[in-house]
Design a protein around this motif. Structure first.
Motif, PDB file in Angstrom:
ATOM      1  N   ARG A 179      42.240 -44.780  -9.214  1.00 14.44           N
ATOM      2  CA  ARG A 179      43.566 -44.227  -8.918  1.00 14.44           C
ATOM      3  C   ARG A 179      44.021 -43.432 -10.138  1.00 14.44           C
ATOM      4  NH1 ARG A 179      46.993 -48.789  -8.165  1.00 14.44           N
ATOM      5  NH2 ARG A 179      46.736 -48.774  -5.910  1.00 14.44           N
ATOM      6  N   TYR A 180      44.350 -42.148  -9.961  1.00 12.55           N
ATOM      7  CA  TYR A 180      44.757 -41.331 -11.096  1.00 12.55           C
ATOM      8  C   TYR A 180      45.557 -40.117 -10.619  1.00 12.55           C
ATOM      9  CZ  TYR A 180      40.601 -38.585  -9.728  1.00 12.55           C
ATOM     10  OH  TYR A 180      39.666 -37.858  -9.017  1.00 12.55           O
ATOM     11  N   ALA A 181      46.259 -39.480 -11.545  1.00 10.36           N
ATOM     12  CA  ALA A 181      47.112 -38.332 -11.233  1.00 10.36           C
ATOM     13  C   ALA A 181      46.597 -37.081 -11.938  1.00 10.36           C
ATOM     14  CB  ALA A 181      48.551 -38.612 -11.657  1.00 10.36           C
ATOM     15  N   LEU A 182      46.833 -35.927 -11.302  1.00 10.75           N
ATOM     16  CA  LEU A 182      46.460 -34.624 -11.860  1.00 10.75           C
ATOM     17  C   LEU A 182      47.562 -33.619 -11.534  1.00 10.75           C
ATOM     18  CD1 LEU A 182      42.723 -34.411 -10.675  1.00 10.75           C
ATOM     19  CD2 LEU A 182      43.488 -34.801 -13.024  1.00 10.75           C
ATOM     20  N   ILE A 232      45.628 -39.415  -6.632  1.00  9.18           N
ATOM     21  CA  ILE A 232      44.394 -39.660  -5.893  1.00  9.18           C
ATOM     22  C   ILE A 232      44.072 -41.148  -5.905  1.00  9.18           C
ATOM     23  CG2 ILE A 232      41.916 -39.162  -5.781  1.00  9.18           C
ATOM     24  CD1 ILE A 232      42.578 -36.488  -7.228  1.00  9.18           C
ATOM     25  N   SER A 233      43.827 -41.697  -4.732  1.00  5.33           N
ATOM     26  CA  SER A 233      43.408 -43.092  -4.595  1.00  5.33           C
ATOM     27  C   SER A 233      42.067 -43.105  -3.863  1.00  5.33           C
ATOM     28  CB  SER A 233      44.421 -43.906  -3.785  1.00  5.33           C
ATOM     29  OG  SER A 233      45.711 -43.841  -4.357  1.00  5.33           O
ATOM     30  N   GLU A 234      41.077 -43.778  -4.431  1.00  4.13           N
ATOM     31  CA  GLU A 234      39.771 -43.896  -3.773  1.00  4.13           C
ATOM     32  C   GLU A 234      39.566 -45.348  -3.348  1.00  4.13           C
ATOM     33  OE1 GLU A 234      36.445 -41.153  -5.208  1.00  4.13           O
ATOM     34  OE2 GLU A 234      37.523 -41.626  -7.061  1.00  4.13           O
ATOM     35  N   ILE A 235      39.149 -45.517  -2.092  1.00  6.74           N
ATOM     36  CA  ILE A 235      38.984 -46.837  -1.500  1.00  6.74           C
ATOM     37  C   ILE A 235      37.522 -47.080  -1.151  1.00  6.74           C
ATOM     38  CG2 ILE A 235      39.687 -48.356   0.388  1.00  6.74           C
ATOM     39  CD1 ILE A 235      42.160 -46.634   0.735  1.00  6.74           C
ATOM     40  N   ILE A 239      42.159 -40.740  -0.721  1.00  8.45           N
ATOM     41  CA  ILE A 239      43.464 -40.315  -0.219  1.00  8.45           C
ATOM     42  C   ILE A 239      44.111 -39.490  -1.324  1.00  8.45           C
ATOM     43  CG2 ILE A 239      45.647 -41.062   0.782  1.00  8.45           C
ATOM     44  CD1 ILE A 239      44.374 -43.832   1.183  1.00  8.45           C
ATOM     45  N   VAL A 240      44.281 -38.193  -1.081  1.00 10.80           N
ATOM     46  CA  VAL A 240      44.876 -37.292  -2.069  1.00 10.80           C
ATOM     47  C   VAL A 240      46.287 -36.959  -1.613  1.00 10.80           C
ATOM     48  CG1 VAL A 240      44.660 -35.109  -3.307  1.00 10.80           C
ATOM     49  CG2 VAL A 240      42.598 -36.331  -2.561  1.00 10.80           C
ATOM     50  N   LYS A 241      47.275 -37.438  -2.364  1.00 15.22           N
ATOM     51  CA  LYS A 241      48.676 -37.192  -2.029  1.00 15.22           C
ATOM     52  C   LYS A 241      49.165 -36.026  -2.880  1.00 15.22           C
ATOM     53  CE  LYS A 241      48.545 -41.327  -3.134  1.00 15.22           C
ATOM     54  NZ  LYS A 241      47.106 -41.727  -2.990  1.00 15.22           N
ATOM     55  N   VAL A 242      49.583 -34.945  -2.218  1.00 11.88           N
ATOM     56  CA  VAL A 242      49.901 -33.688  -2.900  1.00 11.88           C
ATOM     57  C   VAL A 242      51.398 -33.428  -2.869  1.00 11.88           C
ATOM     58  CG1 VAL A 242      49.411 -31.210  -3.027  1.00 11.88           C
ATOM     59  CG2 VAL A 242      47.665 -32.782  -2.132  1.00 11.88           C
ATOM     60  N   GLY A 243      52.004 -33.188  -4.030  1.00  9.21           N
ATOM     61  CA  GLY A 243      53.414 -32.840  -4.100  1.00  9.21           C
ATOM     62  C   GLY A 243      53.647 -31.413  -3.627  1.00  9.21           C
ATOM     63  N   ALA A 244      54.887 -31.103  -3.246  1.00  6.25           N
ATOM     64  CA  ALA A 244      55.229 -29.758  -2.781  1.00  6.25           C
ATOM     65  C   ALA A 244      56.185 -29.091  -3.760  1.00  6.25           C
ATOM     66  CB  ALA A 244      55.842 -29.842  -1.385  1.00  6.25           C
ATOM     67  N   THR A 249      51.810 -33.130   1.376  1.00  3.81           N
ATOM     68  CA  THR A 249      50.601 -33.102   2.195  1.00  3.81           C
ATOM     69  C   THR A 249      49.710 -34.253   1.746  1.00  3.81           C
ATOM     70  OG1 THR A 249      50.586 -30.731   2.687  1.00  3.81           O
ATOM     71  CG2 THR A 249      48.449 -31.821   2.614  1.00  3.81           C
ATOM     72  N   VAL A 250      48.981 -34.833   2.689  1.00  2.00           N
ATOM     73  CA  VAL A 250      47.963 -35.831   2.373  1.00  2.00           C
ATOM     74  C   VAL A 250      46.616 -35.296   2.825  1.00  2.00           C
ATOM     75  CG1 VAL A 250      47.080 -38.135   2.922  1.00  2.00           C
ATOM     76  CG2 VAL A 250      49.515 -37.814   2.487  1.00  2.00           C
ATOM     77  N   ILE A 251      45.621 -35.383   1.946  1.00  2.00           N
ATOM     78  CA  ILE A 251      44.253 -34.993   2.291  1.00  2.00           C
ATOM     79  C   ILE A 251      43.382 -36.238   2.240  1.00  2.00           C
ATOM     80  CG2 ILE A 251      42.353 -33.398   1.836  1.00  2.00           C
ATOM     81  CD1 ILE A 251      44.219 -31.755   0.105  1.00  2.00           C
TER      82      ILE A 251
END
Length: 259
Positions: A152-155, A181-184, A193-198, A227-229
């Motif tokens: 789990r980390y942020a970019l 980003i969270s990887e399961i 799961i990539v959670k993207v800010g707007a 958005t979630v990828i």
């Protein structure tokens, strides 16, 4: 020229000072005057909200609202991938041999999205889903599959819009915007799961630091738009079950694995 103007606008309005101003306004009690016009404009389904409209003290209160218990049905099939959000499935497809995929005529590199070649290579030849949340949508995110978080980390920092205009004119927002980003690790392989800010939004909130993922359980929310990828490792036969541009809800099956 249009792209340059658009990017200049985003860079001016996406800086920390303007973001703080926007957050102050939407969190303030004076924004309560905007709640009903906002709900009417975006045709928010008030019947499924946890509280009546009059309960919310600010525009952000409304935007980050909970739903009534039982408002979403979670598919419990052991081999299904469910939607982690309410939103529009704006794109679905395969990642190619070069770890790239195409969205709105722009080529995206997995290495840039993940910020790491090794992490990106996990999803080579895998599948991706892009789920766009408009202002009208419920803005909490849930686990699409059960498993254990191993990364789990942020970019990223500045956030371009992630609507159609932003994707066409922005600077590849999925790989440059602030994102968490969270990887399961699941029984079917790895799922990211990539959670993207707007625009003006670097606010992605997690409920806890727990590594346990329970399918359908809520684990965070966005303060504004997003958005979630999803990226799915190419491990078993995997088939999307919902067509592109479909409106989906939390808990709805969007794909399935076949061992």
């Amino acid at each position: 020229m249009k792209k340059k103007i658009f990017r200049l606008f985003v860079e001016l309005t996406g800086n920390p000072t303007s973001s703080k101003i926007l957050k102050f306004i939407t969190q303030s009690r004076m924004s309560r005057l905007l709640i009903r016009p906002f709900a009417n404009t975006y045709q928010i389904n008030q019947d499924e909200m946890e509280y009546p409209l009059a309960h919310y003290k600010s525009l952000q209160d409304l935007f980050t609202r909970n739903l009534k218990v039982g408002a979403r049905s979670i598919d419990t099939s052991s081999n299904s991938l469910i939607s982690p959000v309410d939103g529009c499935l704006s794109a679905v497809g395969k990642v190619d041999e070069q770890d790239t995929f195409i969205i709105k005529n722009q080529s995206y590199s997995l290495a840039k999205i993940f910020g790491d070649d090794k992490k990106a290579s996990t999803y080579k030849n895998g599948s991706f889903f892009i789920l766009y949340l408009s202002p009208s949508h419920y803005h909490h995110f849930h686990y699409p599959i059960s498993g254990t978080i191993f990364s789990r980390y942020a970019l990223g920092s500045i956030s371009y819009p992630v609507n159609n205009l932003g994707l066409r004119l922005g600077n590849r927002p999925f790989s440059t915007n602030h994102r968490l980003i969270s990887e399961i690790q699941t029984e079917f392989g790895k799922v990211a799961i990539v959670k993207v800010g707007a625009l003006n939004v670097n606010s992605i909130h997690l409920n806890s630091s727990s590594k346990e993922c329970i399918k359908g359980a809520e684990f965070g929310h966005f303060s504004f738009g997003s958005t979630v990828i999803l990226f799915i490792e190419d491990h078993y036969t995997f088939t999307p079950t919902v067509p592109m541009n479909s409106e989906v809800k939390v808990g709805q099956p969007i794909a399935e694995w076949i061992k």
